[in-house]
Design an enzyme around this catalytic site. Structure first.
Site, PDB file in Angstrom:
ATOM      1  N   ASP A   1       0.782  -1.225   0.000  1.00 57.27           N
ATOM      2  CA  ASP A   1       0.000   0.000   0.000  1.00 57.27           C
ATOM      3  C   ASP A   1       0.825   1.292   0.000  1.00 57.27           C
ATOM      4  OD1 ASP A   1      -3.125   0.687   0.631  1.00 57.27           O
ATOM      5  OD2 ASP A   1      -1.764   2.212   1.385  1.00 57.27           O
ATOM      6  N   ALA A  12      -5.037   2.298  -0.839  1.00 59.00           N
ATOM      7  CA  ALA A  12      -4.861   1.627  -2.127  1.00 59.00           C
ATOM      8  C   ALA A  12      -5.479   0.237  -2.048  1.00 59.00           C
ATOM      9  CB  ALA A  12      -3.380   1.543  -2.488  1.00 59.00           C
ATOM     10  N   ASP A  13      -5.199  -0.456  -0.957  1.00 58.86           N
ATOM     11  CA  ASP A  13      -5.804  -1.778  -0.755  1.00 58.86           C
ATOM     12  C   ASP A  13      -7.330  -1.681  -0.758  1.00 58.86           C
ATOM     13  OD1 ASP A  13      -3.429  -3.189  -0.524  1.00 58.86           O
ATOM     14  OD2 ASP A  13      -3.351  -3.030   1.650  1.00 58.86           O
ATOM     15  N   SER A  14      -7.867  -0.748   0.008  1.00 59.21           N
ATOM     16  CA  SER A  14      -9.325  -0.656   0.133  1.00 59.21           C
ATOM     17  C   SER A  14      -9.986  -0.335  -1.197  1.00 59.21           C
ATOM     18  CB  SER A  14      -9.721   0.435   1.129  1.00 59.21           C
ATOM     19  OG  SER A  14      -9.245   0.134   2.400  1.00 59.21           O
ATOM     20  N   GLY A  64      -9.910  -3.258  -3.550  1.00 63.25           N
ATOM     21  CA  GLY A  64     -10.924  -4.242  -3.177  1.00 63.25           C
ATOM     22  C   GLY A  64     -12.295  -3.862  -3.686  1.00 63.25           C
TER      23      GLY A  64
END
Lengths: 394, 379
Positions: free
Chosen positions: A148, A176-178, A181
């Site tokens: 991230d 970035a991860d969220s 997803g």
């Protein structure tokens, strides 16, 4: 909040396999579970998803990190060693019977296992197959770690956050991860809609880099068309590099208040500052925003938040108090949102987390099941999907 | 076939949250018809940033509304009602982001709309839900951030609560709405049952924070502590953060502190052999590291750390990023045009479907551009 039933949720009956670890992929699978799908985590025996042992503030519940519990509510778990022929064969039989697969291995790893999209499409043409990567399937950054903070740093995002005299400041959350997803779930859902018409599955690919660029799409579009001028954060109280004064958060005598887009001169009149009230030329609200913000700040710090809100709110200025989680969770507004649920396993103490942010109005919100122990459902899933009947390929 | 081909979406939203949701539906192949009030239209058309006006509309409006049709209807005028109801009957999805109560006043609330088209999927974004004392508050991004606690995660410990420097509440609520809408459309295709999908800026921000917030809720309500320098995540140990170097910056993610010290030759870091100290003494560690890293160039550090598989990266501006081969390979930029020949560059969908990143050549519509084609009346 009315209790609903999972049977009427939009994705009831769909089977999703979550081959991922940590946040990006598992958060997409979690959202599909929120929407009614049955999600099975496929984990390596022994250790499982790395986030089981990666605990924020060292906080565990029943052997798994509390953050793991939050990300994996509502899922089942099967432990399969795909590095051994038997485990791999069982995984293939499971994939053959699933509607959706989500994976986040480095590009090429699933292909090597014989679990790549092309191979799986042969045995299950209806599957929607989603891959998460750091930087896409090709190009010079393929081998870089898809992490991230690193993606934020490479994407330009860090130059939008913090004040001008600070180094580039990352958004201090795994955004970035969220966001990745979220995009993975969108692509999967869109392909499931198409499948109703065509009977065929599809391939969904999202990278952390493409998602974090999409997060900046408004300001990148501005940059691309204004002669490539880079963003300039304000020197004080920066909240958005592209917005004029007074946009920002200001200290008061006993706390902070946020001021959104508002006419500067009107704000000046209301807070009793002649110098701010004199700023009647709207162009200056951007070009001279640091000085204006400083002039506003000097006045606001002399009285309490309540004092200023009692003047500004009734006058229609977009403003608010700035809350900690403590203040937020104690507020009547938060209670009215009814946003918390207990997902503790049977024999554990309470484990409070959030619920799905998506409401199907009038349909209630079913309670989430607790996150699974590693391999908790292995035997039951093997039986149900006939996974150890390896004589025939399904 | 693009996944949402054949799906028609009515977008009655303004600004960013709802229109960014319908943008994604358009990106995935749906036909989106933007319904605006005559003359003024979506206020976002005139919300200029960076004095960047593109063929009469702001750069923001262009970014958010590419690949949409636009019609004008005065919802307060009974004469517009038959045209609106024809559109509602033809639509699979409708999206609004009014303050609670306004949709009902305009007779475009879910109950009224479902009476016209029972299988419609109706998506709605509010600021703070539909009950409780904040219902009347402006559903604005910075204010929602301020109330959500997120500003206490961002910035350094000695700074005031620091908002995230983008409209993340609008962005996440828009995408969360997309997820709900798509799930609703799938069910509607299979069963004919419509849906009223709703989220809010506040719920979106809580969902974004859910890992850290869940930790708070179960750890005796201990509030987050940002690090004093180079904060990048209040919950993660040193060295996690961005550090100035001699000629730029360097991002370092998770790595055992003594290992990092050995690699870069910073002996002082060797003292931190107890992993619990990487959190409890992280300001001290980060200070030592910052003083050390600033003595050499970014390229120097990368040449040591990358071969050792340390999670690290250069910190790029957009200028630097867009000159890389990796960015070109990603293929995220597209040029879009209006019928009058005006064109601009913008981003494209972050999702690839069946190996393809869809591009659509249509720029955001001029106000009422499709009145004649869609409503069958002279614009």
């Amino acid at each position: 909040m009315m209790e609903g039933t999972r049977d009427t949720l939009p994705l009831a009956g769909l089977i999703v396999l979550d081959f991922c670890q940590y946040l990006a992929g598992p958060s997409a699978a979690m959202r599909l579970a929120d929407l009614g799908a049955r999600v099975i985590k496929v984990e390596r025996p022994g250790k499982g998803d790395g986030s089981r042992s990666l605990a924020l503030e060292g906080l565990f519940s029943d052997g798994d990190s509390v953050n793991f519990h939050a990300i994996n509510r509502n899922k089942e778990s099967i432990a399969l060693n795909t590095k051994e022929p038997k485990g791999l064969a069982m995984a293939r039989r499971l994939v053959a019977q699933a509607d959706v697969l989500i994976e986040a291995f480095r590009p090429g790893v699933m292909d090597k296992l014989g679990l790549g999209y092309e191979a799986i499409k042969e045995i299950n043409p209806r599957i929607v197959y989603a891959s998460v990567s750091g930087y896409g399937r090709t190009g010079p950054w393929v081998g870089k770690p898809g992490q991230d903070l690193l993606v934020q740093s490479l994407s330009g995002l860090a130059w939008l956050n913090g004040d001008a005299d600070q180094p580039p400041m990352p958004f201090a959350l795994s955004l970035a991860d969220s966001y990745t997803g979220v995009h993975v779930a969108e692509g999967i859902l869109a392909c499931l809609i198409r499948r109703v018409t065509t009977g065929e599955g599809g391939r969904v690919e999202v990278s952390l880099l493409s998602s974090i660029l999409d997060m900046q799409f408004e300001v990148i579009t501005t940059y691309l068309n204004d002669g490539h001028r880079l963003p300039q954060r304000s020197a004080l109280h920066n909240a958005h590099a592209y917005l004029a004064a007074p946009y920002g958060i200001y200290p008061t005598l006993n706390g902070y208040i946020a001021l959104a887009m508002s006419p500067v001169s009107r704000v000046g009149e209301l807070i009793g500052s002649a110098v701010v009230a004199g700023r009647t030329n709207p162009d200056e609200w951007f070009t001279d925003r640091d000085k204006i913000k400083q002039d506003i700040a000097v006045v606001l710090e002399k009285e309490t938040s309540e004092h200023w809100l009692s003047i500004l709110e009734p006058a229609g200025i977009w403003c608010s108090d700035v809350y900690t989680w403590e203040q937020l969770t104690e507020s009547a507004a938060f209670k009215a949102l009814d946003f918390l649920q207990d997902v503790a396993r049977d024999d554990s103490a309470r484990l409070i987390t959030t619920r799905s942010p998506i409401n199907f109005v009038g349909e209630g919100i079913p309670a989430s099941k607790p996150a699974p122990r590693l391999g908790e459902n292995t035997e039951a899933i093997i039986r149900e999907f006939d996974l150890d009947n390896l004589g025939e390929q399904r | 076939m693009k996944p949402l081909e054949g799906i028609t979406v009515l977008d009655l939203g303004q600004f960013l949250s709802a229109p960014s949701a319908t943008l994604r539906l358009a990106d995935l192949g749906a036909r989106v018809i933007k319904v605006e009030r005559p003359e003024i239209g979506d206020i976002c058309r005139t919300l200029y940033i960076s004095d960047c006006v593109l063929d009469g509309d702001s750069s923001l409006f262009h970014a958010i509304n590419r690949n949409k049709d636009a019609v004008t209807l005065d919802l307060k005028d009974a004469g517009s009602r038959p045209a609106l109801e024809r559109l509602i009957r033809a639509a699979d999805v409708m999206v609004v982001n009014y303050r609670p109560g306004v949709a009902k006043r305009l007779a475009v609330d879910y109950e009224t709309v479902a009476g016209i088209n029972p299988s419609i999927v109706y998506g709605e974004i509010t600021g703070y839900g539909t009950e409780g004392p904040w219902v009347g508050k402006p559903g604005q991004d910075l204010l929602a951030q301020a109330l959500s606690g997120i500003c206490w995660l961002n910035g350094n410990a000695d700074q005031p609560p620091t908002p995230l420097g983008l409209s993340v509440a609008d962005l996440f609520s828009g995408q969360i709405l997309v997820q709900g809408i798509l799930a609703g459309v799938l069910r509607a295709k299979l069963s004919g049952k419509g849906a009223h999908v709703r989220t809010s800026l506040l719920e979106a921000l809580l969902d974004v924070q859910f890992e850290a917030f869940t930790t708070y809720l179960n750890n005796n309500r201990k509030l987050p502590q940002r690090s004093k320098i180079n904060n990048a995540n209040a919950y993660i140990d040193a060295p996690y953060g961005i550090y100035p170097t001699l000629d730029g910056y360097l991002a370092i993610a998770m790595i055992p502190v003594p290992s990092l010290g050995r690699l870069i030759g910073c002996d002082a870091l060797g003292a931190f052999s107890d992993p619990t100290s990487w959190y409890s003494r992280r300001d001290e560690i980060k200070r030592i590291l910052a003083d050390f890293l600033v003595k050499q160039a970014t390229g120097h550090w990368l040449s040591i750390l990358e071969p050792a598989d340390v999670w690290c990266a250069d910190v790029l501006t957009w200028d630097m990023l867009m000159q890389t081969k990796a960015f070109a390979e990603l293929d995220m930029v597209q040029r879009v045009s209006r019928p009058n020949g005006f064109s601009l560059e913008t981003t494209s969908i972050p999702i690839q479907i069946d190996g393809e990143r869809y591009k659509f050549p249509r720029a955001a519509p001029a106000i009422g551009q499709d009145n004649q084609a869609v409503l069958g009346k002279v614009s």
